[in-house]
Every structure is written in C-alpha cells, then in structure tokens.
Design a protein around this motif. Structure first.
Motif, short mmCIF file in Angstrom:
data_model
loop_
_atom_site.label_atom_id
_atom_site.label_comp_id
_atom_site.label_asym_id
_atom_site.label_seq_id
_atom_site.Cartn_x
_atom_site.Cartn_y
_atom_site.Cartn_z
N THR A 132 0.79 -0.98 0.21
CA THR A 132 -0.06 -0.11 0.05
C THR A 132 1.02 1.15 -0.01
O THR A 132 1.97 1.46 0.86
CB THR A 132 -0.88 0.07 1.10
N ARG A 155 -2.12 4.12 -3.51
CA ARG A 155 -2.12 3.07 -4.58
C ARG A 155 -1.88 1.54 -3.89
O ARG A 155 -1.48 1.47 -2.69
CB ARG A 155 -0.75 3.12 -5.43
N LEU A 156 -2.18 0.71 -4.55
CA LEU A 156 -2.12 -0.71 -4.10
C LEU A 156 -1.17 -1.59 -5.42
O LEU A 156 -1.53 -1.60 -6.49
CB LEU A 156 -3.45 -1.27 -4.04
N ARG A 167 -8.08 -5.94 -7.86
CA ARG A 167 -8.36 -4.86 -8.70
C ARG A 167 -9.41 -3.93 -8.37
O ARG A 167 -9.16 -2.92 -8.65
CB ARG A 167 -8.69 -5.48 -10.24
N GLN A 201 -7.73 -1.69 -5.93
CA GLN A 201 -7.01 -0.80 -6.64
C GLN A 201 -7.52 0.38 -7.15
O GLN A 201 -6.85 1.49 -6.91
CB GLN A 201 -5.86 -1.57 -7.71
#
Length: 199
Positions: free
Chosen positions: A58, A67-68, A177, A180
């Motif tokens: 992370t 963001r991931l 996803r 994300q």
C-alpha cells in the motif's frame, strides 16, 4: 511512525507498507441468508493443498492518490520448492513499485526472516531510492495491508467454492483490482491503523 511519515514527505518519497498472505482452495466462511430450516451448504475439495501467496504494497504520498501494488506467487511445486516469496521476488516487486510510483520509497514491513536476508539487505543498500524500516515484532495492527487482506477475505473470497487453482487466482485478482481502483478503500486501511501522514 509520524516521524517516518514526515521523513517520506520531506524527501518527496512514497511511504510504502508491505505484507504477504497465503490463500488456499478452502474458502473463508461468512454468514449468509437462506430460507428458514434450509442451511446453505458449500462443498469444497478438502484435500487440495495448493495455495497462492500474494505480496502487496500500500503506497501513500500527500497530494497523490493512494496506490495498491501486488504480485501473486503460486505454489505449483515446479519452481524452487518455496511456497512463499524469496528475496529475489521481493527485490523484483520493489523494482516494479519504484518504476510505477516514479519516486523514492520509504518501505515499512515486518521482521520476516526473508526481509532480513543478507542478499536482500546488500541489494537494498546500493539503492539510493529505497529506505527500509521494520515494524515492531508482531504489530499487524500498524500495517494497512492487513486491512486489504480483510477486505478481500470478507468480500470476494467468502463462501466461494473454488473449483481450480486458476479460479482462486482469478477471484483474488478481481478483488484486488476492485480495491486498486478505489483509493478511498486503501486510505481507509491506513486510517484503521491510527497512523496519519501529513505534508
């Protein structure tokens, strides 16, 4: 931890937390609804020992969308015999993260033995864009990636009978996803730790 956040901001770096988790074909159980007197039954293959390991990062930086970044590693018994990530896997993940984030990284992770491997430390020492800090021994409540695993297990993986390892991997990828593209979920995982990052 506030000091580390200020250090990351002062250097224009991303503050990055890392954790690894394993997922098997046996699904986590969650509550669900059914007609009275009709208990839902989810049948799974109990003998499958195949698992998927996921390493996730992370990434936080004031003024930027959180963001991931993640990488899966299947235990397919054909690689080097490892079921989890090697120091080379972590090296490659960090290189990819550096390229995606486009800036220096202050990495915070736990005291897993592979994180302290001599080869990985030697490699990290030669990278001026990477600074590493270790969480206190057993402090999962300070790692926002634990929140990512919780979202995944309670949401996409609960009460699913996986038919094949590929089905498991596809479901994990779909869930990650989804997270994300929703930075507020990644921010929420940081908030849950009680840590803050200020410019």
């Amino acid at each position: 931890m506030a000091l580390r956040g200020r250090l990351a901001a002062a250097r224009g770096a991303w503050l990055v937390f890392e954790d690894e988790a394993g997922f098997s074909m046996t699904p986590p159980q969650a509550r669900t609804w059914s007609q009275r007197g009709r208990t839902p039954v989810v049948r799974v293959r109990g003998r499958s020992r195949r698992r998927v390991s996921i390493a996730a990062l992370t990434c936080y930086k004031p003024g930027h969308r959180s963001r991931l970044i993640y990488r899966p590693r299947r235990d397919d018994s054909r690689r080097d015999g490892r079921k989890s990530f090697s120091w080379r896997d972590y090296r490659d993940l960090l290189i990819a993260a550096h390229q995606q984030l486009g800036g220096p990284i202050v990495l915070v992770w736990d005291n897993l033995n592979v994180h302290k491997a001599a080869d990985l430390q030697e490699w990290a020492a030669t990278r001026d864009w990477l600074t590493i800090y270790y969480l206190p021994p057993y402090a999962p409540d300070l790692n926002p990636v634990e929140g990512i695993w919780s979202l995944l297990r309670r949401g996409w993986l609960s009460n699913v009978a996986f038919s094949t390892p590929e089905h498991l991997v596809q479901t994990i990828r779909r869930g990650l996803r989804h997270i994300q593209y929703r930075s507020h979920l990644i921010d929420g995982c940081l908030t849950e730790t009680g840590l803050t990052i200020s410019p």
